[in-house]
Design a protein around this motif. Structure first.
Motif, PDB file in Angstrom:
ATOM      1  N   GLY A   1      56.698  43.630  33.351  1.00  0.00           N
ATOM      2  CA  GLY A   1      57.140  43.107  32.001  1.00  0.00           C
ATOM      3  C   GLY A   1      56.056  42.114  31.640  1.00  0.00           C
ATOM      4  O   GLY A   1      56.115  41.365  30.520  1.00  0.00           O
ATOM      5  N   ASN A   2      55.151  41.773  32.144  1.00  0.00           N
ATOM      6  CA  ASN A   2      53.825  40.793  32.076  1.00  0.00           C
ATOM      7  C   ASN A   2      52.503  41.340  31.901  1.00  0.00           C
ATOM      8  O   ASN A   2      52.427  42.576  32.719  1.00  0.00           O
ATOM      9  N   LEU A   3      51.526  40.824  31.462  1.00  0.00           N
ATOM     10  CA  LEU A   3      50.313  41.248  31.831  1.00  0.00           C
ATOM     11  C   LEU A   3      49.556  40.304  32.922  1.00  0.00           C
ATOM     12  O   LEU A   3      49.156  39.044  32.247  1.00  0.00           O
ATOM     13  N   ASN A   4      49.089  40.772  33.720  1.00  0.00           N
ATOM     14  CA  ASN A   4      48.371  39.893  34.943  1.00  0.00           C
ATOM     15  C   ASN A   4      46.812  40.035  34.366  1.00  0.00           C
ATOM     16  O   ASN A   4      46.483  40.640  33.735  1.00  0.00           O
ATOM     17  N   TYR A   5      46.004  38.949  35.189  1.00  0.00           N
ATOM     18  CA  TYR A   5      44.800  38.994  34.726  1.00  0.00           C
ATOM     19  C   TYR A   5      43.761  40.304  35.056  1.00  0.00           C
ATOM     20  O   TYR A   5      42.875  40.713  34.045  1.00  0.00           O
ATOM     21  N   ALA A   6      44.237  40.954  35.997  1.00  0.00           N
ATOM     22  CA  ALA A   6      43.624  42.215  36.343  1.00  0.00           C
ATOM     23  C   ALA A   6      43.806  43.290  35.268  1.00  0.00           C
ATOM     24  O   ALA A   6      42.973  43.812  34.758  1.00  0.00           O
ATOM     25  N   GLU A   7      45.112  43.256  34.674  1.00  0.00           N
ATOM     26  CA  GLU A   7      45.544  44.050  33.847  1.00  0.00           C
ATOM     27  C   GLU A   7      44.781  43.726  32.543  1.00  0.00           C
ATOM     28  O   GLU A   7      44.460  44.634  31.566  1.00  0.00           O
ATOM     29  N   PHE A   8      44.682  42.457  32.094  1.00  0.00           N
ATOM     30  CA  PHE A   8      43.930  41.706  30.973  1.00  0.00           C
ATOM     31  C   PHE A   8      42.440  42.385  30.814  1.00  0.00           C
ATOM     32  O   PHE A   8      41.949  42.869  29.809  1.00  0.00           O
ATOM     33  N   LEU A   9      41.766  42.198  32.262  1.00  0.00           N
ATOM     34  CA  LEU A   9      40.465  42.672  32.235  1.00  0.00           C
ATOM     35  C   LEU A   9      40.283  44.183  32.094  1.00  0.00           C
ATOM     36  O   LEU A   9      39.297  44.525  31.233  1.00  0.00           O
TER      37      LEU A   9
ATOM     38  N   ARG B   1      29.301  36.121  32.782  1.00  0.00           N
ATOM     39  CA  ARG B   1      30.173  35.148  32.410  1.00  0.00           C
ATOM     40  C   ARG B   1      31.495  34.885  33.127  1.00  0.00           C
ATOM     41  O   ARG B   1      32.702  34.557  33.121  1.00  0.00           O
ATOM     42  N   LYS B   2      31.328  35.283  34.479  1.00  0.00           N
ATOM     43  CA  LYS B   2      32.369  35.152  35.681  1.00  0.00           C
ATOM     44  C   LYS B   2      33.618  35.807  35.275  1.00  0.00           C
ATOM     45  O   LYS B   2      34.639  35.087  35.221  1.00  0.00           O
ATOM     46  N   ILE B   3      33.562  37.111  35.229  1.00  0.00           N
ATOM     47  CA  ILE B   3      34.833  37.660  35.086  1.00  0.00           C
ATOM     48  C   ILE B   3      35.785  37.674  36.094  1.00  0.00           C
ATOM     49  O   ILE B   3      36.832  38.059  36.073  1.00  0.00           O
ATOM     50  N   ASP B   4      35.146  37.452  37.470  1.00  0.00           N
ATOM     51  CA  ASP B   4      36.081  37.450  38.608  1.00  0.00           C
ATOM     52  C   ASP B   4      36.956  36.365  38.736  1.00  0.00           C
ATOM     53  O   ASP B   4      37.398  36.026  39.708  1.00  0.00           O
ATOM     54  N   GLU B   5      36.731  35.217  38.098  1.00  0.00           N
ATOM     55  CA  GLU B   5      37.281  33.844  38.071  1.00  0.00           C
ATOM     56  C   GLU B   5      38.701  33.785  37.452  1.00  0.00           C
ATOM     57  O   GLU B   5      38.876  33.990  36.294  1.00  0.00           O
TER      58      GLU B   5
ATOM     59  N   GLN C   1      28.597  35.843  21.377  1.00  0.00           N
ATOM     60  CA  GLN C   1      28.048  34.997  22.509  1.00  0.00           C
ATOM     61  C   GLN C   1      29.159  34.104  22.871  1.00  0.00           C
ATOM     62  O   GLN C   1      28.946  33.428  23.987  1.00  0.00           O
ATOM     63  N   ASP C   2      30.081  33.511  21.921  1.00  0.00           N
ATOM     64  CA  ASP C   2      31.198  32.596  22.524  1.00  0.00           C
ATOM     65  C   ASP C   2      32.228  33.321  23.366  1.00  0.00           C
ATOM     66  O   ASP C   2      33.200  32.614  23.556  1.00  0.00           O
ATOM     67  N   PHE C   3      32.088  34.635  23.295  1.00  0.00           N
ATOM     68  CA  PHE C   3      33.313  35.438  24.105  1.00  0.00           C
ATOM     69  C   PHE C   3      33.155  35.328  25.498  1.00  0.00           C
ATOM     70  O   PHE C   3      32.497  35.874  26.140  1.00  0.00           O
ATOM     71  N   THR C   4      34.140  34.674  26.180  1.00  0.00           N
ATOM     72  CA  THR C   4      34.228  35.090  27.596  1.00  0.00           C
ATOM     73  C   THR C   4      35.880  35.514  27.985  1.00  0.00           C
ATOM     74  O   THR C   4      36.897  35.280  27.163  1.00  0.00           O
ATOM     75  N   LEU C   5      36.140  36.063  29.020  1.00  0.00           N
ATOM     76  CA  LEU C   5      37.391  36.636  29.470  1.00  0.00           C
ATOM     77  C   LEU C   5      38.275  35.451  29.729  1.00  0.00           C
ATOM     78  O   LEU C   5      39.686  35.661  29.490  1.00  0.00           O
ATOM     79  N   ILE C   6      37.867  34.307  30.293  1.00  0.00           N
ATOM     80  CA  ILE C   6      38.851  33.365  30.604  1.00  0.00           C
ATOM     81  C   ILE C   6      39.279  32.938  29.295  1.00  0.00           C
ATOM     82  O   ILE C   6      40.523  32.517  29.152  1.00  0.00           O
TER      83      ILE C   6
ATOM     84  N   LEU D   1      37.152  30.166  21.806  1.00  0.00           N
ATOM     85  CA  LEU D   1      36.876  31.202  21.064  1.00  0.00           C
ATOM     86  C   LEU D   1      36.698  30.852  19.722  1.00  0.00           C
ATOM     87  O   LEU D   1      37.739  30.071  19.280  1.00  0.00           O
ATOM     88  N   SER D   2      35.578  31.305  18.787  1.00  0.00           N
ATOM     89  CA  SER D   2      35.814  30.955  17.449  1.00  0.00           C
ATOM     90  C   SER D   2      36.751  31.845  16.528  1.00  0.00           C
ATOM     91  O   SER D   2      37.088  32.884  16.974  1.00  0.00           O
TER      92      SER D   2
END
Length: 521
Positions: free
Chosen positions: A202-210, A227-231, A149-154, A2-3
């Motif tokens: 007590g943590n955030l997994n990837y699904a919660e982050f999405l 942008r491949k959010i399921d990866e 444009q430079d933002f991806t969830l990964i 990310l920028s």
């Protein structure tokens, strides 16, 4: 990566989430200090239909009764955020989580009046008012992120998960905030986790982050799908780091593996069609290869025209999907009720004459062959009649959240046989858009078939892969990619279902020829 500007925007979103939780906690504390406060009474007060759970319509009725200004989609987002178990409704435990302060412990003496007091009702309204305000604020920030444009969830996930454990810990969240100039982080992190950590580990997994980052506006969701959010993020284990449970996506995928698709065989899934979904997924295992080497130059142009038809259909379907989503939020709209407005004799099917009479009820007067084209398009079994399954196929959204909301809705007796002006306008808009779609596609079919020596069977042979006698979704994707169009999986699924008339997960020769054949000579 990310920028700096985009990472600042990501920080702003998390700070906004923390501020939302801080304000909510302050109002919750005021709520529990009110005379005669009782969480059980509040639950019964919100459960207007006495179902032992709180539904979307219950929330709408409460917000309207309290005079709050809101859009129905905002009430739906609130339900979605509070519904920890993704059941489409709130149970007592869900309400406790969002009504009581985050560090509050229930006491045995938390029993008040059997009827909600004015003070409790007023403060409860402030809880909901605060939620609706921050839903709007956070959505604006999510949309701004989506437009970067430079933002991806990964990349966003990895910018916080700096120790590559596959989930976001409180410590990694503190380091992320401190790296961006935020010093006092403990309370902020507590608020963020209470708001976003749905499974309470007590943590955030990837699904919660999405869930926290993807906009609720369907218009912006394809930006993330592209942008491949399921990866899931790749996780690297060190000998000193124990493996966690399967609550968060942490399995390292081989380089040759492809991300799994989340496609469905149709918008309306009945129990008898579940096998078709499995079949459809099996059909997508092997990569296709178009057989275009033997096509003449003119036939390759026809393949380009076919790609243009595909693209136009995707664009049309997106317009329809927006209307379907809006209809799903209307409390007085159910698909069975609409179907029986078109079937006055309750026979369970609609003839073409019944269909035209039903359109007149909505002051819709089709031009030319519009009604005929639409009727033929959705007559799934070709028996000259539309049944309830066909109406579900027309009106049910593809989005799981919206479709679940609509399928679970029970018709309210007070709305029986009549729809509000707003709902009637949406139904009209949906039908008019359907007419435009069918008329435009018919024009494209006419143009394609008017070419000299055109034979749609040649196109079919070009799309069939290997020794197969049917077309899979891979071939549709390849046609579009050859024309420099890169659709999302959701777009492909909608396109494929247009050709797959019997919804069995494959397009046969007959289905393909019928889809491309003009309905009028």
């Amino acid at each position: 990566m990310l920028s700096p500007i985009t990472e600042d925007l990501l920080v702003s979103l998390f700070l906004s989430i923390a501020e939302r939780e801080k304000q909510a906690d302050a109002i919750r504390q005021v709520l529990i200090e009110q005379p005669n406060f009782d969480i059980n009474v509040i639950f019964e007060f919100l459960d207007r239909k006495r179902n032992s759970y709180i539904t979307f319509s219950d929330i709408i009725l409460f917000l309207r009764d309290e005079g709050l200004r809101f859009e129905e989609k905002e009430a739906y987002i609130l339900l979605k955020e509070w519904d920890v178990k993704n059941e489409g409704k709130l149970d007592f435990e869900d309400l406790k989580r969002w009504i009581l302060p985050s560090r509050y412990e229930m006491k045995n003496y938390d029993v008040g009046s059997a009827r909600i007091s004015y003070e409790v009702e007023y403060t409860l309204t402030k809880v909901f008012e605060n939620e609706l305000f921050h839903i709007r604020v956070n959505e604006e920030t999510r949309i701004r992120l989506a437009e970067k444009q430079d933002f991806t969830l990964i990349d966003a996930f990895r910018s916080i998960d700096d120790d590559y454990c596959g989930y976001i810990t409180p410590q990694s969240l503190v380091r992320f905030l401190q790296r961006n100039g935020i010093k006092q982080c403990d309370e902020l992190v507590h608020g963020i986790l209470h708001r976003l950590d749905k499974d309470n580990d007590g943590n955030l997994n990837y699904a919660e982050f999405l869930d926290a980052l993807i906009p609720n506006d369907p218009a912006y969701q394809p930006k993330f799908l592209a942008r491949k959010i399921d990866e899931p993020p790749i996780v690297y284990y060190t000998p000193n780091r124990p493996k966690r449970s399967n609550k968060s996506p942490q399995r390292k995928r081989p380089k040759s593996a492809r991300p799994k698709s989340s496609q469905k065989s149709s918008r309306y899934e009945s129990p008898t069609k579940s096998k078709n979904i499995i079949t459809r997924n099996k059909l997508q295992v092997s990569k296709s290869k178009l057989n275009i080497s033997n096509l003449r130059k003119t036939q390759k142009k026809e393949l380009v025209m076919l790609a243009n038809i595909f693209q136009d259909h995707i664009i049309f379907d997106k317009d329809l999907e927006k209307i379907r989503d809006q209809l799903a939020l209307r409390l007085d709209f159910t698909i069975p009720e609409l179907f029986f407005l078109f079937s006055p004799d309750s026979s369970g099917h609609i003839s073409e004459l019944d269909f035209e009479n039903g359109l007149r009820l909505f002051s819709i007067l089709p031009q030319g062959n519009q009604s005929y084209l639409l009727f033929r398009r959705y007559d799934g079994n070709g028996d000259g009649k539309l049944d309830l399954d066909d109406f579900y196929y027309i009106f049910l959204p593809r989005s799981c959240n919206y479709s679940h909301l609509l399928k679970e809705r029970i018709a309210d007796p007070k709305f029986k046989g009549r729809l509000s002006i707003e709902t009637q306008n949406l139904v009209r808009e949906c039908f008019r858009t359907l007419f435009i779609v069918e008329e435009s596609l018919e024009g494209m079919r006419q143009k394609l078939n008017s070419r000299p020596n055109f034979d749609s069977s040649n196109l079919y042979e070009a799309l069939v892969s290997g020794q197969s006698d049917y077309i899979t979704i891979h071939e549709f994707r390849d046609v579009l990619r050859r024309n420099n169009y890169f659709p999302t999986e959701k777009d492909l699924d909608a396109l494929f279902s247009f050709f797959d008339t019997n919804r069995d997960g494959k397009v046969t020769y007959i289905e393909f020829i019928q889809a491309l054949s003009p309905k009028f000579s």
